[in-house]
Structure formats: C-alpha cells, structure tokens
Design an enzyme around this catalytic site. Structure first.
Site, PDB file in Angstrom:
ATOM      1  CG  HIS A  82      39.393  31.769  44.178  1.00  0.00           C
ATOM      2  ND1 HIS A  82      39.331  33.013  44.758  1.00  0.00           N
ATOM      3  CD2 HIS A  82      39.262  31.869  43.024  1.00  0.00           C
ATOM      4  CE1 HIS A  82      38.798  34.117  43.742  1.00  0.00           C
ATOM      5  NE2 HIS A  82      38.814  33.169  42.642  1.00  0.00           N
ATOM      6  NE  ARG A  96      38.817  29.835  39.745  1.00  0.00           N
ATOM      7  CZ  ARG A  96      39.501  29.870  38.726  1.00  0.00           C
ATOM      8  NH1 ARG A  96      39.791  29.025  38.026  1.00  0.00           N
ATOM      9  NH2 ARG A  96      40.215  31.233  38.659  1.00  0.00           N
ATOM     10  CG  HIS A 136      36.688  31.297  37.747  1.00  0.00           C
ATOM     11  ND1 HIS A 136      37.292  32.430  37.781  1.00  0.00           N
ATOM     12  CD2 HIS A 136      36.812  30.633  36.675  1.00  0.00           C
ATOM     13  CE1 HIS A 136      38.005  32.572  36.447  1.00  0.00           C
ATOM     14  NE2 HIS A 136      37.783  31.315  35.693  1.00  0.00           N
ATOM     15  CG  ASP A 169      38.958  33.436  48.585  1.00  0.00           C
ATOM     16  OD1 ASP A 169      38.743  34.272  49.432  1.00  0.00           O
ATOM     17  OD2 ASP A 169      40.051  33.273  47.857  1.00  0.00           O
TER      18      ASP A 169
END
Length: 269
Positions: free
Chosen positions: A203, A197, A164, A207
């Site tokens: 995440h 995220r 994402h 990340d």
C-alpha cells in the site's frame, strides 16, 4: 475489470469483489441474525478524498516512501509487518495484547466476537465500494522490489484505501471503546498496524492514511447503533475478566511494537 482483494474474516463481504453476491437473500438472513445492514454505515466514496493524482506532490511522496522502505526487508519491523498481514479474527484481536497489557483471547470473548460478526457486512461492503470506485494500482505493480507478503489475492488495482488498515485501526477503535483506560496505547498500536502495510510495500502511504479515516468514520457510526449496546457492554465485561486472568504478552514482541511506534513511517522515511 476489478481484481479480488481480501478483508479479514471479521469484516469480509464476499469471496471476491466480482462474485456478484445475492444480496437480497443474504441481507434477509443477515437481518434475522442481527447483522447490521450496509445502510448503517456511511458511504465512504463520499467521505474519503480522492487518492493523489499522478505527478502530484503527494504521489511523489508516496513513490519515495515506497522505495525507501524496501530497505526494511528482513528487519524486525519487516517481521512485525508480516505478522500484521494475518487478518484472522483471533490473530487480529491478539495483536493488541501488548497495548492492553494482557493476552486478549477471542475464544474467551463471545460477545466481542458477536460484535465483529454483526458489523462485518457493512464494513466490508463500504470498503469494497470505495476500493472499486478508485481502482488504484498498488505500489509494487510493475517493479521487482520486495514485498513482505504474497501478492496472491491482494487485487492489483484495489489499493485505496487500505483494507488491512481499515481492519486494524477499526479493531483499535473498538477495543479503545471497550477499554478506554488503555485507549492511548491501543490506538497507537492501530497506527503501527496500518504502517505495517507501508513496510510490506503493498500500500501507498496515502492508502494507509485513508484507511485510518475509513475505519474512523465507519466505526464512529456503527458503534453508536442502539442494537449493539448490550453486546458492547458484555464485551467490556469479558475483557475486564480476561485482564485479571491471563499472562502478560511476550516482552520481545512488545519491544518491537514500541520501537515501531516511536519510529513512525508516516514521518521518518
């Protein structure tokens, strides 16, 4: 075995990581359609550093940030993160309307849509490769702590880097390239998109940081490809025409985005 994960329609490679796509046939058709080949993009397995090792200071910080940000549930920031989880092309482009100062409608920008279509395979393939290579478990796995979106289809072991964030920051880089006069605000919104995220709890912080680098290295190379330059120039003209012909974005939404930008989850939790 590697679980499936989702990338945006603009960047999607295959239905799942396990699908075993017939690349030879697909790549032949892609070349005919003007889609850039995988080889046009850098190998992110070489570009990205490894994710934090278990027990390392970086992993302990990831753990801390994940747990602290669960308190954001049901706040405006949580709602923004839920919205940012929608990676349909039109929604993703429109997410940058506040930053640009006008409503960005992909239906009015066919050349922009064509650029996204032409780069999607290379971005999707390179991101898929590195996710499969590191096979990192997502932060919510093994807990009962809340996340802001369904875990269905995420892929429990495809956390690094954030797809994402790659999509959102990649879109920010593309739009900043096309509208350099709005670059600062657009790139700030791209950062916020990635931080969503972390808010979602799907995440780790690291990340997301890797997702920024993943997007930056991919887009830096892809946007320099000679065969994209005509479409990029036309896409800029589309956006300039749109700027004088659309309504201003919702002020309430823009205020939430601004607050999220000021209170960065990369430094504050």
């Amino acid at each position: 075995m590697h679980s499936a994960f989702r990338l945006p329609a603009a960047f999607v490679l295959c239905a799942t990581v396990l699908s075993g796509c017939a690349f030879s046939t697909h790549e032949t058709a892609s070349v005919q359609a003007g889609i850039l080949p995988d080889s046009a993009a850098p190998d992110e397995r070489l570009v990205l550093a490894p994710p934090p090792a278990p027990g390392s200071a970086a992993q302990l910080d990831d753990d801390r940030v994940f747990r602290v940000t669960r308190a954001l549930k049901d706040t405006p920031r949580w709602t923004l993160a839920q919205s940012d989880a929608d990676l349909s092309q039109e929604h993703l482009v429109r997410d940058f309307s506040c930053a640009a100062g006008f409503d960005i409608d992909l239906k009015k920008a066919p050349h922009l849509a064509r650029v996204l279509e032409r780069i999607r395979h290379a971005v999707g393939h390179r991101t898929s490769e590195v996710k499969k290579y590191w096979h990192r478990t997502r932060p919510f796995v093994g807990t009962n702590l809340p996340i802001c979106t369904s875990s269905e289809g995420l892929g429990l072991n495809s956390s690094y880097p954030s797809g994402h964030t790659t999509a959102g920051y990649g879109m920010a880089l593309l739009l900043a390239h096309l509208m350099p006069e709005h670059a600062s605000a657009i790139l700030q919104r791209g950062r916020v998109f990635g931080e969503s995220r972390i808010v979602c709890g799907v995440h780790w912080k690291s990340d997301v940081q890797a997702g920024y680098l993943n997007a930056s290295s991919l887009m830096d190379v892809l946007l320099a490809q000679p065969e994209l330059q005509d479409d990029l120039a036309a896409a800029r003209r589309e956006l300039l025409a749109m700027q004088g012909d659309t309504a201003a974005p919702d002020a309430g939404r823009c205020a939430v985005e601004h607050d999220a930008a000021v209170h960065s989850l990369l430094t504050e939790p």
